[in-house]
Design a protein around this motif. Structure first.
Motif, mmCIF file in Angstrom:
data_model
loop_
_atom_site.group_PDB
_atom_site.id
_atom_site.type_symbol
_atom_site.label_atom_id
_atom_site.label_comp_id
_atom_site.label_asym_id
_atom_site.label_seq_id
_atom_site.Cartn_x
_atom_site.Cartn_y
_atom_site.Cartn_z
ATOM 1 N N MET A 1 1.764 -22.909 8.607
ATOM 2 C CA MET A 1 2.541 -21.676 8.721
ATOM 3 C C MET A 1 1.665 -20.445 8.476
ATOM 4 O O MET A 1 1.789 -19.439 9.172
ATOM 5 C CB MET A 1 3.709 -21.698 7.742
ATOM 6 C CG MET A 1 4.797 -22.679 8.124
ATOM 7 S SD MET A 1 6.064 -22.838 6.859
ATOM 8 C CE MET A 1 6.799 -21.228 6.892
ATOM 9 N N GLU A 2 0.784 -20.518 7.502
ATOM 10 C CA GLU A 2 -0.100 -19.392 7.217
ATOM 11 C C GLU A 2 -1.083 -19.159 8.355
ATOM 12 O O GLU A 2 -1.404 -18.014 8.678
ATOM 13 C CB GLU A 2 -0.858 -19.630 5.915
ATOM 14 C CG GLU A 2 -0.001 -19.494 4.690
ATOM 15 C CD GLU A 2 -0.735 -19.841 3.401
ATOM 16 O OE1 GLU A 2 -0.247 -19.412 2.352
ATOM 17 O OE2 GLU A 2 -1.776 -20.531 3.447
ATOM 18 N N SER B 1 -0.580 -19.799 11.524
ATOM 19 C CA SER B 1 0.080 -19.307 12.728
ATOM 20 C C SER B 1 0.802 -17.983 12.501
ATOM 21 O O SER B 1 1.305 -17.392 13.446
ATOM 22 C CB SER B 1 1.075 -20.352 13.242
ATOM 23 O OG SER B 1 2.116 -20.541 12.297
ATOM 24 N N ALA B 2 0.848 -17.516 11.289
ATOM 25 C CA ALA B 2 1.537 -16.257 10.992
ATOM 26 C C ALA B 2 0.705 -15.079 11.480
ATOM 27 O O ALA B 2 -0.520 -15.103 11.453
ATOM 28 C CB ALA B 2 1.784 -16.130 9.496
ATOM 29 N N SER B 3 1.397 -14.081 11.929
ATOM 30 C CA SER B 3 0.708 -12.859 12.333
ATOM 31 C C SER B 3 1.545 -11.661 11.916
ATOM 32 O O SER B 3 2.766 -11.733 11.807
ATOM 33 C CB SER B 3 0.476 -12.843 13.844
ATOM 34 O OG SER B 3 1.709 -12.803 14.519
ATOM 35 N N GLN B 4 0.869 -10.595 11.679
ATOM 36 C CA GLN B 4 1.536 -9.384 11.240
ATOM 37 C C GLN B 4 1.562 -8.392 12.389
ATOM 38 O O GLN B 4 0.563 -8.176 13.065
ATOM 39 C CB GLN B 4 0.794 -8.783 10.052
ATOM 40 C CG GLN B 4 1.479 -7.599 9.456
ATOM 41 C CD GLN B 4 0.776 -7.132 8.189
ATOM 42 O OE1 GLN B 4 -0.214 -7.714 7.778
ATOM 43 N NE2 GLN B 4 1.288 -6.085 7.606
ATOM 44 N N ARG B 5 2.734 -7.791 12.589
ATOM 45 C CA ARG B 5 2.845 -6.790 13.644
ATOM 46 C C ARG B 5 2.069 -5.549 13.239
ATOM 47 O O ARG B 5 2.061 -5.174 12.073
ATOM 48 C CB ARG B 5 4.311 -6.417 13.855
ATOM 49 C CG ARG B 5 5.121 -7.550 14.457
ATOM 50 C CD ARG B 5 6.581 -7.228 14.548
ATOM 51 N NE ARG B 5 6.827 -5.951 15.210
ATOM 52 C CZ ARG B 5 8.023 -5.438 15.405
ATOM 53 N NH1 ARG B 5 9.087 -6.064 14.988
ATOM 54 N NH2 ARG B 5 8.161 -4.282 16.013
#
Length: 59
Positions: free
Chosen positions: A39-40, A42-46
Motif C-alpha cells: 500500500m505504501e 502504490s500510494a501517491s500524493q496529489r
C-alpha cells in the motif's frame, strides 16, 4: 507491537519459549506487513495545484 512482545519475553525466564513466541507473532504479522508495504509503495500524493481552480489572466 514490539513493546507488547518485549513485555512478554522479558517476564518469561525460559529463552526457548521466548524465541518461539516472538517468531510466532512475527509470522502472524507478516501478511499485514506485506500488505502495508504494498500500500505504501502504490500510494501517491496529489500535487497541491490540483486543489486550485485557475482562471485565465485578464489584462
Amino acid at each position: 507491537m514490539e513493546d507488547a512482545t518485549s513485555l512478554f519475553t522479558e517476564t518469561d525466564p525460559i529463552l526457548e519459549r521466548n524465541i518461539k513466541f516472538k517468531r510466532g507473532v512475527e509470522e502472524l504479522l507478516l501478511s499485514y506487513k506485506e500488505t502495508l508495504r504494498h500500500m505504501e509503495a502504490s500510494a501517491s500524493q496529489r500535487p497541491i495545484t490540483s486543489y486550485f481552480k485557475f482562471s485565465p489572466t485578464s489584462k
